[in-house]
Design a protein around this motif. Structure first.
Motif, PDB file in Angstrom:
ATOM      1  N   UNK A  51     -13.751  -6.935  -7.865  1.00 44.26           N
ATOM      2  CA  UNK A  51     -12.469  -7.289  -7.244  1.00 44.26           C
ATOM      3  C   UNK A  51     -11.647  -6.043  -6.979  1.00 44.26           C
ATOM      4  N   UNK A  52     -11.543  -5.149  -7.948  1.00 43.98           N
ATOM      5  CA  UNK A  52     -10.758  -3.932  -7.748  1.00 43.98           C
ATOM      6  C   UNK A  52     -11.326  -3.056  -6.646  1.00 43.98           C
ATOM      7  N   UNK A  53     -12.636  -3.000  -6.512  1.00 42.89           N
ATOM      8  CA  UNK A  53     -13.249  -2.225  -5.426  1.00 42.89           C
ATOM      9  C   UNK A  53     -12.891  -2.833  -4.076  1.00 42.89           C
ATOM     10  N   UNK A  54     -12.980  -4.147  -3.968  1.00 43.00           N
ATOM     11  CA  UNK A  54     -12.624  -4.825  -2.719  1.00 43.00           C
ATOM     12  C   UNK A  54     -11.138  -4.641  -2.430  1.00 43.00           C
ATOM     13  N   UNK A  55     -10.303  -4.743  -3.463  1.00 42.77           N
ATOM     14  CA  UNK A  55      -8.866  -4.524  -3.282  1.00 42.77           C
ATOM     15  C   UNK A  55      -8.588  -3.108  -2.777  1.00 42.77           C
ATOM     16  N   UNK A  56      -9.293  -2.137  -3.316  1.00 50.80           N
ATOM     17  CA  UNK A  56      -9.107  -0.755  -2.868  1.00 50.80           C
ATOM     18  C   UNK A  56      -9.473  -0.621  -1.388  1.00 50.80           C
ATOM     19  N   UNK A  57     -10.549  -1.278  -0.984  1.00 51.47           N
ATOM     20  CA  UNK A  57     -10.937  -1.246   0.432  1.00 51.47           C
ATOM     21  C   UNK A  57      -9.855  -1.901   1.295  1.00 51.47           C
ATOM     22  N   UNK A  58      -9.323  -3.030   0.840  1.00 49.68           N
ATOM     23  CA  UNK A  58      -8.248  -3.691   1.585  1.00 49.68           C
ATOM     24  C   UNK A  58      -7.023  -2.789   1.672  1.00 49.68           C
ATOM     25  N   UNK A  59      -6.707  -2.123   0.586  1.00 44.91           N
ATOM     26  CA  UNK A  59      -5.569  -1.214   0.566  1.00 44.91           C
ATOM     27  C   UNK A  59      -5.748  -0.076   1.577  1.00 44.91           C
ATOM     28  N   UNK A  60      -6.943   0.479   1.617  1.00 46.80           N
ATOM     29  CA  UNK A  60      -7.230   1.557   2.575  1.00 46.80           C
ATOM     30  C   UNK A  60      -7.111   1.031   4.010  1.00 46.80           C
ATOM     31  N   UNK A  61      -7.632  -0.161   4.259  1.00 50.43           N
ATOM     32  CA  UNK A  61      -7.514  -0.756   5.604  1.00 50.43           C
ATOM     33  C   UNK A  61      -6.055  -1.010   5.980  1.00 50.43           C
ATOM     34  N   UNK A  62      -5.269  -1.480   5.024  1.00 52.56           N
ATOM     35  CA  UNK A  62      -3.844  -1.711   5.294  1.00 52.56           C
ATOM     36  C   UNK A  62      -3.146  -0.401   5.614  1.00 52.56           C
ATOM     37  N   UNK A  63      -3.415   0.632   4.837  1.00 55.55           N
ATOM     38  CA  UNK A  63      -2.792   1.934   5.085  1.00 55.55           C
ATOM     39  C   UNK A  63      -3.218   2.478   6.444  1.00 55.55           C
TER      40      UNK A  63
END
Length: 155
Positions: A51-63
Motif C-alpha cells: 500500500x505504501x509503495x502504491x501511495x508513493x507512486x500516486x503521490x509522485x503522479x499527483x506532484x
C-alpha cells in the motif's frame, strides 16, 4: 488535459485505498474465523508495505500533474496534499520500519509456539497509534484537497 484528470482523480483514489485497507480490511481481518494474531500481523506487514509503495507512486503522479496544472492547486489544496505526502513519508521512513521490527519479532515468537498457545501483543503502542493518526490525516486531507481542486476547475 491528462494532468487535470490526474489531479481530480488521484486524491480520491488514494483516499479510497487508505480507507479500504486501514479502516475496513485491517480491523475485519482479525475477526475472520481461524485467523491467528501472527497470521494477521504477517498479512498486514505485506499489505501495508505494498500500500505504501502504491501511495508513493500516486503521490509522485499527483506532484507531476501539479507541475503541469499549477493553477488548479490553490494554496489550501497544496497544503492538504503536502500533509498527505508528509504523513506517507513519516509512515514509510519512520513508523512502518519500527513497527516492522516489532511485528517480525511477534511473528517469530508465534512460530516457536505450538498447539493452542496464543501469542498476543499489546497493539496500541505509541508507534502504532502514530501510524493510525497519520492514516487519519491522509483520510481527512485527501478528499478535501480533491474537492478544492474540483471547485477550482469549475470556477
Amino acid at each position: 488535459m491528462f494532468a487535470t484528470v490526474l489531479l481530480v482523480m488521484l486524491p480520491f483514489v488514494w483516499f479510497g485505498m487508505v480507507t479500504a485497507i486501514s479502516f475496513i480490511e485491517t480491523p475485519l481481518k482479525f475477526k475472520a474465523p481461524g485467523m491467528t494474531h501472527a497470521l494477521g500481523v504477517g498479512i498486514g506487514r505485506l499489505v501495508f508495505k505494498v500500500l505504501n509503495i502504491v501511495e508513493a507512486a500516486l503521490s509522485v503522479l499527483i506532484i507531476g500533474a501539479w507541475t503541469q496544472q499549477q493553477g488548479l492547486v490553490t494554496m489550501p489544496a497544496g497544503i492538504l496534499l503536502a500533509i498527505a505526502a508528509a504523513a506517507l513519508a513519516l509512515q514509510m521512513l519512520v513508523l512502518r520500519p519500527a513497527m516492522g521490527q516489532r511485528t517480525k519479532a511477534l511473528s517469530d515468537t508465534a512460530l516457536t509456539h505450538t498447539g493452542s498457545t496464543a501469542v498476543k501483543a499489546k497493539v496500541a503502542t505509541a508507534t502504532h497509534v502514530s501510524y493510525i493518526v497519520s492514516e487519519m490525516l491522509k483520510v481527512a486531507a485527501l478528499p478535501l484537497a480533491g474537492i478544492l481542486i474540483v471547485l477550482e476547475l469549475a470556477a
